[in-house]
Motif scaffolding. Structure first.
Motif, short mmCIF file in Angstrom:
data_model
loop_
_atom_site.label_atom_id
_atom_site.label_comp_id
_atom_site.label_asym_id
_atom_site.label_seq_id
_atom_site.Cartn_x
_atom_site.Cartn_y
_atom_site.Cartn_z
N LEU A 46 0.81 -1.22 0.00
CA LEU A 46 0.00 0.00 0.00
C LEU A 46 0.84 1.26 0.00
CD1 LEU A 46 -2.84 -1.09 2.41
CD2 LEU A 46 -3.08 -0.47 0.00
N SER A 47 2.03 1.17 0.57
CA SER A 47 2.91 2.34 0.62
C SER A 47 3.62 2.58 -0.70
CB SER A 47 3.96 2.15 1.71
OG SER A 47 3.36 2.01 2.96
N LEU A 48 4.07 1.51 -1.35
CA LEU A 48 4.91 1.65 -2.55
C LEU A 48 4.32 1.01 -3.80
CD1 LEU A 48 8.32 0.90 -0.84
CD2 LEU A 48 7.34 3.12 -1.36
N THR A 49 3.09 0.48 -3.70
CA THR A 49 2.38 -0.23 -4.78
C THR A 49 3.18 -1.37 -5.38
OG1 THR A 49 3.01 1.28 -6.58
CG2 THR A 49 0.98 1.80 -5.36
N LYS A 50 3.97 -2.03 -4.54
CA LYS A 50 4.64 -3.25 -4.97
C LYS A 50 4.98 -4.07 -3.74
CE LYS A 50 9.36 -1.49 -5.05
NZ LYS A 50 10.58 -1.40 -5.82
N SER A 51 5.10 -5.35 -3.95
CA SER A 51 5.41 -6.27 -2.86
C SER A 51 6.90 -6.20 -2.51
CB SER A 51 5.06 -7.70 -3.29
OG SER A 51 5.52 -8.64 -2.35
N ALA A 52 7.20 -6.39 -1.25
CA ALA A 52 8.60 -6.48 -0.83
C ALA A 52 9.12 -7.89 -1.06
CB ALA A 52 8.73 -6.11 0.64
N VAL A 53 8.21 -8.85 -1.27
CA VAL A 53 8.58 -10.26 -1.35
C VAL A 53 8.43 -10.82 -2.76
CG1 VAL A 53 8.05 -12.55 -0.43
CG2 VAL A 53 7.83 -10.56 1.05
N GLN A 54 7.31 -10.55 -3.42
CA GLN A 54 7.01 -11.14 -4.73
C GLN A 54 7.42 -10.20 -5.87
OE1 GLN A 54 6.08 -14.18 -4.93
NE2 GLN A 54 5.51 -14.50 -2.81
N SER A 55 7.93 -10.77 -6.94
CA SER A 55 8.32 -9.96 -8.09
C SER A 55 7.15 -9.68 -9.02
CB SER A 55 9.43 -10.66 -8.87
OG SER A 55 8.99 -11.92 -9.33
N PRO A 84 -9.30 2.09 -2.21
CA PRO A 84 -8.92 0.68 -2.29
C PRO A 84 -8.00 0.43 -3.49
CG PRO A 84 -11.30 0.94 -2.11
CD PRO A 84 -10.72 2.29 -2.34
N LEU A 85 -7.05 -0.44 -3.32
CA LEU A 85 -6.16 -0.84 -4.41
C LEU A 85 -6.60 -2.23 -4.84
CD1 LEU A 85 -3.67 -0.13 -6.10
CD2 LEU A 85 -2.30 -1.30 -4.38
N GLU A 92 -3.60 -4.37 -14.81
CA GLU A 92 -2.86 -3.34 -14.10
C GLU A 92 -3.54 -3.02 -12.78
OE1 GLU A 92 0.03 -1.79 -15.16
OE2 GLU A 92 0.03 -3.33 -16.70
N LYS A 93 -2.78 -2.47 -11.85
CA LYS A 93 -3.34 -2.01 -10.59
C LYS A 93 -4.28 -0.85 -10.85
CE LYS A 93 1.08 -2.87 -8.60
NZ LYS A 93 2.30 -2.32 -9.01
N ALA A 94 -5.32 -0.76 -10.04
CA ALA A 94 -6.27 0.34 -10.21
C ALA A 94 -6.91 0.67 -8.87
CB ALA A 94 -7.35 -0.05 -11.20
#
Length: 106
Positions: A46-55, A84-85, A92-94
């Motif tokens: 939620l902070s960076l719109t990407k996972s810290a774990v999954q690519s 909501p994300l 794509e994310k929306a």
């Protein structure tokens, strides 16, 4: 800035999870594989719109589900509801459209 709450829908092993956070100290305890790290990863997402774990974003969708959704509420001298994300399959994310307020707590 304070994260007040987070709602996870079909994010990794959290099919439907709602959490409220203290302004003081928050601690996650549970058995291995119960989803503690996934909660932290959802906050990162939620902070960076990407996972810290999954690519790949699609690896964050719960097994055999079509999508995942996050929602958060933060405060900085007043509540700031978050959009909501949402991620569906390979799309794509929306941000989801915001619901119209009825003036009542939901």
């Amino acid at each position: 800035m304070h994260l007040e709450s987070i709602d996870l829908i079909q994010f990794k092993n959290h099919l439907k999870t709602s959490l409220k956070f203290s302004t003081q100290l928050n601690c996650f305890m549970g058995l291995n594989g119960s989803g503690k790290t996934n909660i932290l990863d959802s906050i990162h997402y939620l902070s960076l719109t990407k996972s810290a774990v999954q690519s790949s974003d699609t690896l964050n969708i719960s097994h055999s589900q079509d999508f995942f959704c996050h929602q958060r509420e933060v405060s900085d001298r007043g509540k700031i509801p978050g959009s909501p994300l949402y991620l569906r399959g390979r799309q794509e994310k929306a941000d989801l459209p915001k619901r119209k307020s009825t003036g009542q707590n939901q």
